[in-house]
Design an enzyme around this catalytic site. Structure first.
Site, PDB file in Angstrom:
ATOM      1  N   GLU A  67       4.865  -2.281   7.296  1.00  0.00           N
ATOM      2  CA  GLU A  67       6.010  -2.256   8.207  1.00  0.00           C
ATOM      3  C   GLU A  67       7.356  -2.173   7.484  1.00  0.00           C
ATOM      4  O   GLU A  67       8.409  -2.070   8.127  1.00  0.00           O
ATOM      5  CB  GLU A  67       5.985  -3.491   9.113  1.00  0.00           C
ATOM      6  CG  GLU A  67       4.838  -3.489  10.113  1.00  0.00           C
ATOM      7  CD  GLU A  67       3.497  -3.893   9.514  1.00  0.00           C
ATOM      8  OE1 GLU A  67       2.461  -3.499  10.084  1.00  0.00           O
ATOM      9  OE2 GLU A  67       3.464  -4.597   8.483  1.00  0.00           O
ATOM     10  N   HIS A  97      -8.644  -0.490   2.370  1.00  0.00           N
ATOM     11  CA  HIS A  97      -7.401  -0.803   3.084  1.00  0.00           C
ATOM     12  C   HIS A  97      -6.223  -0.880   2.112  1.00  0.00           C
ATOM     13  O   HIS A  97      -5.124  -0.389   2.398  1.00  0.00           O
ATOM     14  CB  HIS A  97      -7.573  -2.128   3.839  1.00  0.00           C
ATOM     15  CG  HIS A  97      -6.395  -2.521   4.655  1.00  0.00           C
ATOM     16  ND1 HIS A  97      -5.500  -3.488   4.243  1.00  0.00           N
ATOM     17  CD2 HIS A  97      -5.953  -2.075   5.852  1.00  0.00           C
ATOM     18  CE1 HIS A  97      -4.565  -3.621   5.160  1.00  0.00           C
ATOM     19  NE2 HIS A  97      -4.811  -2.781   6.148  1.00  0.00           N
ATOM     20  N   PHE A 122      12.017   0.243  -4.214  1.00  0.00           N
ATOM     21  CA  PHE A 122      10.618  -0.145  -4.017  1.00  0.00           C
ATOM     22  C   PHE A 122      10.314  -1.400  -4.834  1.00  0.00           C
ATOM     23  O   PHE A 122      10.212  -1.355  -6.052  1.00  0.00           O
ATOM     24  CB  PHE A 122       9.721   1.014  -4.474  1.00  0.00           C
ATOM     25  CG  PHE A 122       8.263   0.828  -4.203  1.00  0.00           C
ATOM     26  CD1 PHE A 122       7.740   1.094  -2.951  1.00  0.00           C
ATOM     27  CD2 PHE A 122       7.400   0.419  -5.206  1.00  0.00           C
ATOM     28  CE1 PHE A 122       6.371   0.956  -2.700  1.00  0.00           C
ATOM     29  CE2 PHE A 122       6.040   0.275  -4.967  1.00  0.00           C
ATOM     30  CZ  PHE A 122       5.526   0.546  -3.709  1.00  0.00           C
TER      31      PHE A 122
END
Length: 160
Positions: A67, A97, A122
């Protein structure tokens, strides 16, 4: 290992521009919060150490690293900032995942850097173990949050 001989918290303050006139957004994933809170602490302390004013640091939380892209995009459109730091932590599990989340998060933050005229840094740890994350969020390798804050200052100045 890239960080084996490098301390992520080490910087020469005399070579970093003063951040007093800059405004920063920090978007923090709540997943693996002991790690992300330590990364946030490192980033926040470095920004303040380099002159950023408390009132010029905006923090938003999102549920997880996936998110972060949306959170950073909303922050970029709703707040006037000179740089954004995306803080997250993804630790490899037993399924693929990990790969999907890491790839999507990296690509999403890259896309924000292309789409907006404000740098998005980042600061997402993508480690195999919790110990590796601890080592990079204030442990034996220093704090990646500190490194991200220094990059944010440098990129904010570059963007001006």
């Amino acid at each position: 290992m890239a960080t084996e001989n490098k301390n992520l918290s080490t910087y020469d303050k005399s070579k970093i521009p003063n951040a007093k006139l800059l405004r920063f957004g920090i978007v923090v994933s709540e997943w693996n919060d002991t790690i992300t809170e330590a990364l946030y602490k490192g980033a926040h302390e470095a920004l303040v150490d380099c002159g950023a004013l408390e009132g010029n640091i905006v923090r938003w939380n999102v549920p997880g690293s996936f998110e972060l892209t949306f959170g950073c995009k909303k922050l970029l459109t709703q707040e006037k900032v000179d740089a954004v730091i995306a803080i997250g932590s993804v630790i490899r599990g037993e399924t693929s995942h990990f790969d999907f989340v890491c790839s999507a998060t990296a690509q999403g933050i890259k896309d924000l850097n292309v789409a907006y005229d404000v740098p998005v840094i980042f600061c997402v740890l993508t480690d195999d173990t919790i110990q590796q994350s601890r080592d990079r969020s204030g442990g034996k390798h220093g704090n990646k949050g500190t490194e991200a804050a220094i990059a944010a200052i440098q990129m904010a100045v570059l963007g001006k």
